[in-house]
Design a protein around this motif. Structure first.
Motif, PDB file in Angstrom:
ATOM      1  N   ALA A 111       0.819  -1.218   0.000  1.00 19.86           N
ATOM      2  CA  ALA A 111       0.000   0.000   0.000  1.00 19.86           C
ATOM      3  C   ALA A 111       0.850   1.263   0.000  1.00 19.86           C
ATOM      4  CB  ALA A 111      -0.953  -0.011   1.195  1.00 19.86           C
ATOM      5  N   VAL A 112       1.969   1.244   0.707  1.00 25.19           N
ATOM      6  CA  VAL A 112       2.870   2.409   0.694  1.00 25.19           C
ATOM      7  C   VAL A 112       3.330   2.689  -0.734  1.00 25.19           C
ATOM      8  CG1 VAL A 112       5.142   3.277   1.410  1.00 25.19           C
ATOM      9  CG2 VAL A 112       3.630   2.213   3.090  1.00 25.19           C
ATOM     10  N   GLY A 113       3.764   1.654  -1.430  1.00 20.24           N
ATOM     11  CA  GLY A 113       4.201   1.828  -2.808  1.00 20.24           C
ATOM     12  C   GLY A 113       3.067   2.247  -3.725  1.00 20.24           C
ATOM     13  N   LEU A 114       1.905   1.653  -3.520  1.00 20.45           N
ATOM     14  CA  LEU A 114       0.730   1.996  -4.320  1.00 20.45           C
ATOM     15  C   LEU A 114       0.382   3.470  -4.150  1.00 20.45           C
ATOM     16  CD1 LEU A 114      -1.498   0.624  -6.103  1.00 20.45           C
ATOM     17  CD2 LEU A 114      -2.814   0.366  -3.995  1.00 20.45           C
ATOM     18  N   TRP A 115       0.394   3.937  -2.911  1.00 21.36           N
ATOM     19  CA  TRP A 115       0.084   5.348  -2.643  1.00 21.36           C
ATOM     20  C   TRP A 115       1.166   6.256  -3.213  1.00 21.36           C
ATOM     21  CZ3 TRP A 115      -0.386   7.936   2.828  1.00 21.36           C
ATOM     22  CH2 TRP A 115      -1.102   9.128   2.729  1.00 21.36           C
ATOM     23  N   ALA A 116       2.418   5.882  -3.048  1.00 23.87           N
ATOM     24  CA  ALA A 116       3.523   6.703  -3.563  1.00 23.87           C
ATOM     25  C   ALA A 116       3.423   6.885  -5.076  1.00 23.87           C
ATOM     26  CB  ALA A 116       4.864   6.074  -3.196  1.00 23.87           C
ATOM     27  N   ALA A 117       2.926   5.880  -5.770  1.00 23.80           N
ATOM     28  CA  ALA A 117       2.807   5.962  -7.227  1.00 23.80           C
ATOM     29  C   ALA A 117       1.830   7.041  -7.671  1.00 23.80           C
ATOM     30  CB  ALA A 117       2.388   4.611  -7.797  1.00 23.80           C
ATOM     31  N   SER A 118       0.946   7.474  -6.775  1.00 22.93           N
ATOM     32  CA  SER A 118      -0.022   8.508  -7.138  1.00 22.93           C
ATOM     33  C   SER A 118       0.571   9.915  -7.054  1.00 22.93           C
ATOM     34  CB  SER A 118      -1.265   8.411  -6.249  1.00 22.93           C
ATOM     35  OG  SER A 118      -0.982   8.828  -4.925  1.00 22.93           O
ATOM     36  N   PHE A 119       1.794  10.025  -6.570  1.00 19.10           N
ATOM     37  CA  PHE A 119       2.465  11.321  -6.465  1.00 19.10           C
ATOM     38  C   PHE A 119       3.400  11.520  -7.651  1.00 19.10           C
ATOM     39  CE2 PHE A 119       0.948  10.541  -2.258  1.00 19.10           C
ATOM     40  CZ  PHE A 119       0.671  11.796  -1.742  1.00 19.10           C
ATOM     41  N   ALA A 120       3.885  12.737  -7.780  1.00 12.71           N
ATOM     42  CA  ALA A 120       4.818  13.052  -8.862  1.00 12.71           C
ATOM     43  C   ALA A 120       6.180  13.430  -8.274  1.00 12.71           C
ATOM     44  CB  ALA A 120       4.274  14.217  -9.692  1.00 12.71           C
ATOM     45  N   GLY A 121       7.191  13.339  -9.102  1.00 12.42           N
ATOM     46  CA  GLY A 121       8.529  13.803  -8.738  1.00 12.42           C
ATOM     47  C   GLY A 121       9.154  13.046  -7.583  1.00 12.42           C
ATOM     48  N   LYS A 122       9.892  13.786  -6.761  1.00 17.45           N
ATOM     49  CA  LYS A 122      10.650  13.192  -5.655  1.00 17.45           C
ATOM     50  C   LYS A 122       9.765  12.562  -4.589  1.00 17.45           C
ATOM     51  CE  LYS A 122      14.529  16.315  -6.225  1.00 17.45           C
ATOM     52  NZ  LYS A 122      15.313  17.392  -5.650  1.00 17.45           N
ATOM     53  N   ALA A 123       8.524  13.004  -4.496  1.00 16.49           N
ATOM     54  CA  ALA A 123       7.610  12.453  -3.490  1.00 16.49           C
ATOM     55  C   ALA A 123       7.396  10.964  -3.706  1.00 16.49           C
ATOM     56  CB  ALA A 123       6.267  13.174  -3.535  1.00 16.49           C
ATOM     57  N   ARG A 124       7.489  10.531  -4.943  1.00 12.36           N
ATOM     58  CA  ARG A 124       7.285   9.110  -5.246  1.00 12.36           C
ATOM     59  C   ARG A 124       8.291   8.239  -4.496  1.00 12.36           C
ATOM     60  NH1 ARG A 124       6.025   7.959 -11.402  1.00 12.36           N
ATOM     61  NH2 ARG A 124       3.892   7.521 -10.798  1.00 12.36           N
ATOM     62  N   TRP A 125       9.451   8.784  -4.225  1.00 14.14           N
ATOM     63  CA  TRP A 125      10.486   8.027  -3.513  1.00 14.14           C
ATOM     64  C   TRP A 125      10.595   8.467  -2.059  1.00 14.14           C
ATOM     65  CZ3 TRP A 125      11.072   4.009  -6.170  1.00 14.14           C
ATOM     66  CH2 TRP A 125      10.964   4.056  -7.555  1.00 14.14           C
ATOM     67  N   ALA A 126      10.210   9.725  -1.772  1.00 14.98           N
ATOM     68  CA  ALA A 126      10.308  10.231  -0.402  1.00 14.98           C
ATOM     69  C   ALA A 126       9.331   9.519   0.530  1.00 14.98           C
ATOM     70  CB  ALA A 126      10.059  11.739  -0.379  1.00 14.98           C
ATOM     71  N   ILE A 127       8.171   9.149   0.024  1.00 15.54           N
ATOM     72  CA  ILE A 127       7.162   8.505   0.869  1.00 15.54           C
ATOM     73  C   ILE A 127       7.640   7.121   1.321  1.00 15.54           C
ATOM     74  CG2 ILE A 127       4.794   7.596   0.882  1.00 15.54           C
ATOM     75  CD1 ILE A 127       4.124  10.132  -0.887  1.00 15.54           C
TER      76      ILE A 127
END
Length: 186
Positions: free
Chosen positions: A47-63
Motif C-alpha cells: 500500500a505504501v508503494g501503491l500510494w507513492a505511485a499517485s504522487f509526482a517527482g521526488k515524493a514518489r520516492w520520499a514517501i
C-alpha cells in the motif's frame, strides 16, 4: 454461501497476522522473511508503494523512504526493549489507513503522506526490533529493510500500472484497506 465465505475469511483473519513473535534466529534470512511472514506487513508495504505511485517527482520516492527510515528507528527502539502500546492494532490500522489512502486520498501534500506512513512505520519497526534475538542485528535489519523496499517497489509498480485506471486502483487500495479493517477486529 457469500455470508459463509465472509465468516470463514473473518475467522481466519487472526492467522493472517503472523509476522510477529516466534522467529527462531536473527540473521539476514530471518529479517528478510519477517515482512512476508504475515499478510498485515505485506499489504502495508504494498500500500505504501501503491500510494507513492499517485504522487509526482521526488515524493514518489520520499514517501517509501520515510517509511523505511522511521521503521529502522522503530527497529532500534524495539531491539532495546521499547514497547509500543497497541502494537498489533497499529500495524492493522496501517493496512486500513494506507490502503484507503492509496485508493481515495486524492492530492494531499507529500509531506503529510510521508508523515502518515512514517507514523505507521514506527509500529512495524518496533515489531521487527522485538523479534530480533541474538547478536546479528545488522544482518537482521538489512534483511527486513531490503524486503520492505522490494515490497514498496512492487506496490509502486502496481500503482504505476493501475494509474491509468483510477477505479481499478481504488478497488485494489480499498481491498487492502478492508483487510486492515478485518485485522483490527480480529
Amino acid at each position: 454461501m457469500k455470508k459463509l465465505l465472509t465468516s470463514i475469511a473473518l475467522a481466519a483473519a487472526p492467522a493472517l497476522a503472523l509476522a510477529h513473535p516466534g522467529h527462531a534466529d536473527s540473521g539476514f534470512l530471518s529479517g528478510a522473511l519477517h515482512p512476508v511472514g504475515g499478510l498485515d506487513h505485506i499489504l502495508a508495504m504494498l500500500a505504501v508503494g501503491l500510494w507513492a505511485a499517485s504522487f509526482a517527482g521526488k515524493a514518489r520516492w520520499a514517501i517509501p523512504a520515510s517509511f523505511v527510515a522511521v521503521m529502522t528507528l522503530g527497529f532500534a527502539l524495539g531491539a532495546q526493549g521499547f514497547e509500543l502500546p497497541l502494537l498489533e492494532a497499529g500495524i492493522a490500522a496501517s493496512v486500513l489507513v494506507i490502503g484507503l489512502a492509496a485508493a481515495w486520498a486524492g492530492r494531499i501534500p507529500a509531506a503529510a503522506a510521508a508523515a502518515v506512513v512514517g507514523a505507521f512505520a514506527l509500529f512495524h519497526g518496533v515489531a521487527h526490533g522485538a523479534e530480533m534475538h541474538g547478536t546479528s542485528a545488522a544482518a537482521y535489519a538489512a534483511g527486513f529493510i531490503l524486503t520492505t523496499a522490494l515490497l514498496h517497489a512492487a506496490g509502486f509498480f502496481a500503482g504505476t500500472a493501475l494509474g491509468k485506471n483510477v477505479w481499478l486502483n481504488r478497488a485494489v487500495g480499498s481491498a487492502i484497506g478492508m483487510v486492515g479493517l478485518g485485522l483490527l477486529f480480529a
